[in-house]
Design a protein around this motif. Structure first.
Motif, PDB file in Angstrom:
ATOM      1  N   ILE A 137      11.803  14.578  -0.870  1.00 48.34           N
ATOM      2  CA  ILE A 137      10.438  15.450  -0.728  1.00 48.34           C
ATOM      3  C   ILE A 137       9.224  14.694  -0.430  1.00 48.34           C
ATOM      4  CG2 ILE A 137       8.811  17.476  -1.319  1.00 48.34           C
ATOM      5  CD1 ILE A 137      10.812  17.935  -3.552  1.00 48.34           C
ATOM      6  N   THR A 138       8.730  15.085   0.621  1.00 45.79           N
ATOM      7  CA  THR A 138       7.942  13.913   1.919  1.00 45.79           C
ATOM      8  C   THR A 138       6.441  14.585   2.479  1.00 45.79           C
ATOM      9  OG1 THR A 138       7.336  12.004   2.117  1.00 45.79           O
ATOM     10  CG2 THR A 138       8.807  13.143   3.209  1.00 45.79           C
ATOM     11  N   ASP A 139       5.681  13.899   3.135  1.00 51.10           N
ATOM     12  CA  ASP A 139       5.282  14.684   4.243  1.00 51.10           C
ATOM     13  C   ASP A 139       4.677  13.834   5.038  1.00 51.10           C
ATOM     14  OD1 ASP A 139       3.094  13.305   3.295  1.00 51.10           O
ATOM     15  OD2 ASP A 139       1.757  14.832   2.082  1.00 51.10           O
ATOM     16  N   THR A 140       3.875  14.045   6.015  1.00 54.42           N
ATOM     17  CA  THR A 140       3.875  13.263   7.616  1.00 54.42           C
ATOM     18  C   THR A 140       2.728  11.834   7.013  1.00 54.42           C
ATOM     19  OG1 THR A 140       2.214  14.418   8.406  1.00 54.42           O
ATOM     20  CG2 THR A 140       4.632  14.548   9.450  1.00 54.42           C
ATOM     21  N   GLY A 147       0.487  -1.074  -0.166  1.00 58.19           N
ATOM     22  CA  GLY A 147      -0.434   0.223  -0.267  1.00 58.19           C
ATOM     23  C   GLY A 147       0.999   1.288   0.399  1.00 58.19           C
ATOM     24  N   HIS A 148       0.819   1.666   0.971  1.00 56.59           N
ATOM     25  CA  HIS A 148       2.182   3.535   1.441  1.00 56.59           C
ATOM     26  C   HIS A 148       2.765   2.824   2.494  1.00 56.59           C
ATOM     27  CE1 HIS A 148      -1.200   5.318  -1.294  1.00 56.59           C
ATOM     28  NE2 HIS A 148      -2.424   4.992  -0.788  1.00 56.59           N
ATOM     29  N   GLU A 149       4.282   2.855   2.567  1.00 59.20           N
ATOM     30  CA  GLU A 149       4.714   1.927   3.465  1.00 59.20           C
ATOM     31  C   GLU A 149       6.202   2.520   2.813  1.00 59.20           C
ATOM     32  OE1 GLU A 149       6.863  -1.774   5.302  1.00 59.20           O
ATOM     33  OE2 GLU A 149       4.511  -1.806   5.519  1.00 59.20           O
ATOM     34  N   LEU A 150       6.470   2.954   3.240  1.00 58.13           N
ATOM     35  CA  LEU A 150       8.073   3.492   2.451  1.00 58.13           C
ATOM     36  C   LEU A 150       8.859   2.445   2.519  1.00 58.13           C
ATOM     37  CD1 LEU A 150       8.311   6.714   3.803  1.00 58.13           C
ATOM     38  CD2 LEU A 150       7.631   6.676   1.210  1.00 58.13           C
ATOM     39  N   ASN A 151       9.752   2.515   1.604  1.00 59.68           N
ATOM     40  CA  ASN A 151      10.727   1.178   1.463  1.00 59.68           C
ATOM     41  C   ASN A 151      12.071   1.707   1.385  1.00 59.68           C
ATOM     42  OD1 ASN A 151      12.329  -1.144   0.574  1.00 59.68           O
ATOM     43  ND2 ASN A 151      10.341  -2.365   0.850  1.00 59.68           N
ATOM     44  N   ALA A 152      12.507   1.132   2.537  1.00 61.71           N
ATOM     45  CA  ALA A 152      14.083   1.630   2.627  1.00 61.71           C
ATOM     46  C   ALA A 152      14.847   1.498   2.003  1.00 61.71           C
ATOM     47  CB  ALA A 152      14.701   1.797   4.089  1.00 61.71           C
ATOM     48  N   GLU A 153      14.872  -0.085   1.562  1.00 65.88           N
ATOM     49  CA  GLU A 153      15.548  -0.354   0.052  1.00 65.88           C
ATOM     50  C   GLU A 153      15.517  -0.210  -0.805  1.00 65.88           C
ATOM     51  OE1 GLU A 153      17.206  -5.065  -0.924  1.00 65.88           O
ATOM     52  OE2 GLU A 153      15.952  -4.749   0.700  1.00 65.88           O
ATOM     53  N   SER A 154      14.209   0.064  -1.306  1.00 67.49           N
ATOM     54  CA  SER A 154      13.737   0.651  -2.132  1.00 67.49           C
ATOM     55  C   SER A 154      14.385   1.776  -2.891  1.00 67.49           C
ATOM     56  CB  SER A 154      12.205   0.617  -2.664  1.00 67.49           C
ATOM     57  OG  SER A 154      11.956  -0.495  -2.725  1.00 67.49           O
ATOM     58  N   ILE A 155      14.124   2.997  -1.970  1.00 64.55           N
ATOM     59  CA  ILE A 155      14.465   3.724  -1.670  1.00 64.55           C
ATOM     60  C   ILE A 155      15.850   4.251  -2.122  1.00 64.55           C
ATOM     61  CG2 ILE A 155      14.808   6.046  -0.453  1.00 64.55           C
ATOM     62  CD1 ILE A 155      11.836   5.813   1.031  1.00 64.55           C
ATOM     63  N   LEU A 156      16.862   3.492  -1.070  1.00 64.53           N
ATOM     64  CA  LEU A 156      18.305   3.245  -1.160  1.00 64.53           C
ATOM     65  C   LEU A 156      19.068   3.069  -2.461  1.00 64.53           C
ATOM     66  CD1 LEU A 156      19.393   2.880   2.720  1.00 64.53           C
ATOM     67  CD2 LEU A 156      19.144   5.332   1.294  1.00 64.53           C
ATOM     68  N   ASP A 157      18.326   2.580  -2.934  1.00 61.58           N
ATOM     69  CA  ASP A 157      18.967   1.590  -4.124  1.00 61.58           C
ATOM     70  C   ASP A 157      18.875   2.740  -5.547  1.00 61.58           C
ATOM     71  OD1 ASP A 157      19.318  -0.841  -3.432  1.00 61.58           O
ATOM     72  OD2 ASP A 157      17.525  -1.663  -4.248  1.00 61.58           O
ATOM     73  N   PRO A 203       6.545   3.609   7.211  1.00 59.86           N
ATOM     74  CA  PRO A 203       7.005   4.374   8.673  1.00 59.86           C
ATOM     75  C   PRO A 203       7.359   5.745   8.624  1.00 59.86           C
ATOM     76  CG  PRO A 203       7.880   2.178   7.944  1.00 59.86           C
ATOM     77  CD  PRO A 203       6.925   2.231   7.630  1.00 59.86           C
ATOM     78  N   TRP A 204       7.699   6.561   9.777  1.00 63.04           N
ATOM     79  CA  TRP A 204       8.667   7.325  10.080  1.00 63.04           C
ATOM     80  C   TRP A 204      10.072   6.720   9.848  1.00 63.04           C
ATOM     81  CZ3 TRP A 204       7.864  11.495   8.156  1.00 63.04           C
ATOM     82  CH2 TRP A 204       8.655  13.159   8.153  1.00 63.04           C
ATOM     83  N   ASP A 205      10.202   6.144  11.037  1.00 67.08           N
ATOM     84  CA  ASP A 205      11.688   5.629  11.205  1.00 67.08           C
ATOM     85  C   ASP A 205      12.138   5.796   9.502  1.00 67.08           C
ATOM     86  OD1 ASP A 205      11.556   5.677  13.693  1.00 67.08           O
ATOM     87  OD2 ASP A 205      10.976   3.326  14.028  1.00 67.08           O
ATOM     88  N   VAL A 206      11.655   4.962   8.453  1.00 62.63           N
ATOM     89  CA  VAL A 206      12.252   5.150   6.896  1.00 62.63           C
ATOM     90  C   VAL A 206      12.773   6.521   6.651  1.00 62.63           C
ATOM     91  CG1 VAL A 206      12.020   4.500   4.701  1.00 62.63           C
ATOM     92  CG2 VAL A 206      10.595   2.918   6.077  1.00 62.63           C
ATOM     93  N   VAL A 207      12.166   7.690   7.007  1.00 69.70           N
ATOM     94  CA  VAL A 207      12.445   8.855   6.860  1.00 69.70           C
ATOM     95  C   VAL A 207      13.652   9.316   7.423  1.00 69.70           C
ATOM     96  CG1 VAL A 207      11.768  11.392   6.512  1.00 69.70           C
ATOM     97  CG2 VAL A 207       9.747   9.341   5.940  1.00 69.70           C
ATOM     98  N   MET A 232      16.635   7.740   5.898  1.00 73.77           N
ATOM     99  CA  MET A 232      16.680   8.900   4.836  1.00 73.77           C
ATOM    100  C   MET A 232      18.093  10.220   4.819  1.00 73.77           C
ATOM    101  SD  MET A 232      15.951   6.791   2.533  1.00 73.77           S
ATOM    102  CE  MET A 232      16.183   5.508   3.803  1.00 73.77           C
ATOM    103  N   ARG A 233      17.606  10.709   6.084  1.00 70.53           N
ATOM    104  CA  ARG A 233      18.003  11.541   6.984  1.00 70.53           C
ATOM    105  C   ARG A 233      19.173  11.446   7.154  1.00 70.53           C
ATOM    106  NH1 ARG A 233      13.446  15.472   9.425  1.00 70.53           N
ATOM    107  NH2 ARG A 233      12.867  17.156   7.352  1.00 70.53           N
ATOM    108  N   GLU A 234      19.573  10.566   7.872  1.00 67.06           N
ATOM    109  CA  GLU A 234      21.149   9.365   8.805  1.00 67.06           C
ATOM    110  C   GLU A 234      21.759   9.583   7.450  1.00 67.06           C
ATOM    111  OE1 GLU A 234      19.652   6.633  11.369  1.00 67.06           O
ATOM    112  OE2 GLU A 234      18.167   7.446  12.667  1.00 67.06           O
ATOM    113  N   ALA A 235      20.951   8.880   6.325  1.00 74.03           N
ATOM    114  CA  ALA A 235      22.230   8.144   5.250  1.00 74.03           C
ATOM    115  C   ALA A 235      22.728   9.304   4.855  1.00 74.03           C
ATOM    116  CB  ALA A 235      20.976   7.531   4.351  1.00 74.03           C
TER     117      ALA A 235
END
Length: 374
Positions: A165-168, A148-158, A172-176, A179-182
């Protein structure tokens, strides 16, 4: 620079995200990879100027489906030159410096952020998309959301984005935070959506990509189109004060979810823009709350707006009336007056807002010109 009431935005975004995630879970169970993909493949609807409106929309009987008319995405700039580096204070009060817009991810619950990036002229900079971004120009891009609308950290980093650019509204917010920590610049824009916030969203996205002038042009163009469409709707809608008494229901039959959207949910501005009377706001119904028999009886709606997959999840009009018996005792239920629209379109407040208004207006005021589904 832009700011917002952080707690309110996150609270509203998280509730709506939870509801919409249920929507996409429903699609996954039915074997549809991209919920709303069926909307992209559906036949385009007519323009309001090309249809004959009902003589009296209060007396029409039967449901209808709103379909966007064919309209190409026309960027306000063909070769934009972002003014970089740029530092913005985002909607959460975080200072973010953007040095590179060559690889952008624009992600939200509505698909409006990606649409804004494209209309600013940065289509070639987008490297991925969220599930709600279904318009043809980006449909080929890889998804970075799952279930559905679940951010996938691995897909983003790939995809090695240089800007997110996103919103709330997504989690999960931990993925956001990951990304900042990366080291990826993440700009969080306002999660509130309505016809009144369209210009603000465009300007926030434009600031993040270093195109403030282009954003101003796009905001002005979008508002002009909304104003023009609302004037056209006013010509076919009943006179002021005599509009259709309208509500917006969010339903997921399989999950037993029946929510009524009210004041400050965004749907209030949509209903008003369509020339209707927002009866949820009229009785003081605020935000998004489970529907009650008492509320429906008090409202006596003549028209119900819904998401297409929501209506399908109940088994269509008959199933919805059976699941919510009080609805059958309202004018909308008695006349089977339900208008549905693709889940990824109906609340996508952004540059396409005028198109959504027009499609819904055709379905409401000239329903014979749309595909009718029981």
């Amino acid at each position: 620079m832009f700011s917002i009431d952080r707690s309110r935005a996150r609270r509203r975004g998280s509730v709506l995200a939870l509801l919409m995630a249920t929507s996409l879970g429903l699609a996954a169970c039915s074997g549809t990879a991209d919920a709303g993909g069926d909307a992209a493949a559906a036949a385009a609807g007519p323009h309001l100027a090309d249809v004959t409106p009902l003589a009296d929309p209060h007396t029409f009987v039967g449901p209808s489906t709103a379909r966007l008319a064919e309209s190409d995405v026309v960027p306000v700039a063909t070769d934009p030159r972002p003014q970089l580096p740029v530092t913005v204070t985002d909607a959460q009060g975080t200072s973010v410096t953007v040095h590179d817009t060559s690889r952008i991810l624009a992600l939200d619950l509505y698909g409006s952020t990606a649409r804004t990036v494209v209309e600013l002229g940065l289509l070639d900079s987008l490297v991925g998309r969220d599930t709600s971004s279904q318009f043809p120009e980006v449909a080929h891009l890889p998804l970075v959301t799952a279930n559905g609308h679940e951010l996938n950290a691995e897909s983003i980093l790939d995809l090695a984005p240089t800007l997110i650019i996103t919103d709330t509204s997504l989690g999960p917010w931990d993925v956001v935070l990951q990304m900042r920590e990366a080291g990826i610049p993440v700009v969080v824009v306002d999660a509130r959506r309505s016809l009144e916030t369209v210009g603000d969203l465009i300007r926030q996205v434009g600031a993040a990509v270093g195109l403030p002038d282009e954003a101003e042009l796009l905001a002005e163009r979008t508002q002009e189109r909304i104003d023009r469409t609302e004037r056209e709707i006013a010509e076919v809608a009943p006179p002021a004060g005599e509009g259709l008494r309208t509500i917006f229901l969010y339903v997921r039959g399989g999950s037993g979810i029946y929510y009524l959207f009210g004041q400050d949910s965004g749907t209030d501005s949509l209903i008003t823009g369509l020339g209707g009377i927002d009866v949820a706001s009229e009785i003081g119904w605020t935000g998004m709350e489970p529907v009650t028999d008492e509320g429906l009886i008090a409202m006596q709606p003549e028209l119900v707006l819904l998401m297409t997959k929501g209506l399908e999840s109940t088994g269509g009009v008959d199933g919805l009336l059976e699941a919510v018996p009080a609805l059958a005792s309202t004018p909308a239920g008695e006349n089977r007056r339900f208008v549905d629209m693709a889940d990824t379109e109906i609340l996508s407040f952004g540059p396409a807002s005028a198109d959504v208004l027009e499609a819904l207006a055709v379905a409401i005021y000239a329903p014979g010109a749309t595909a009718v589904a029981e």
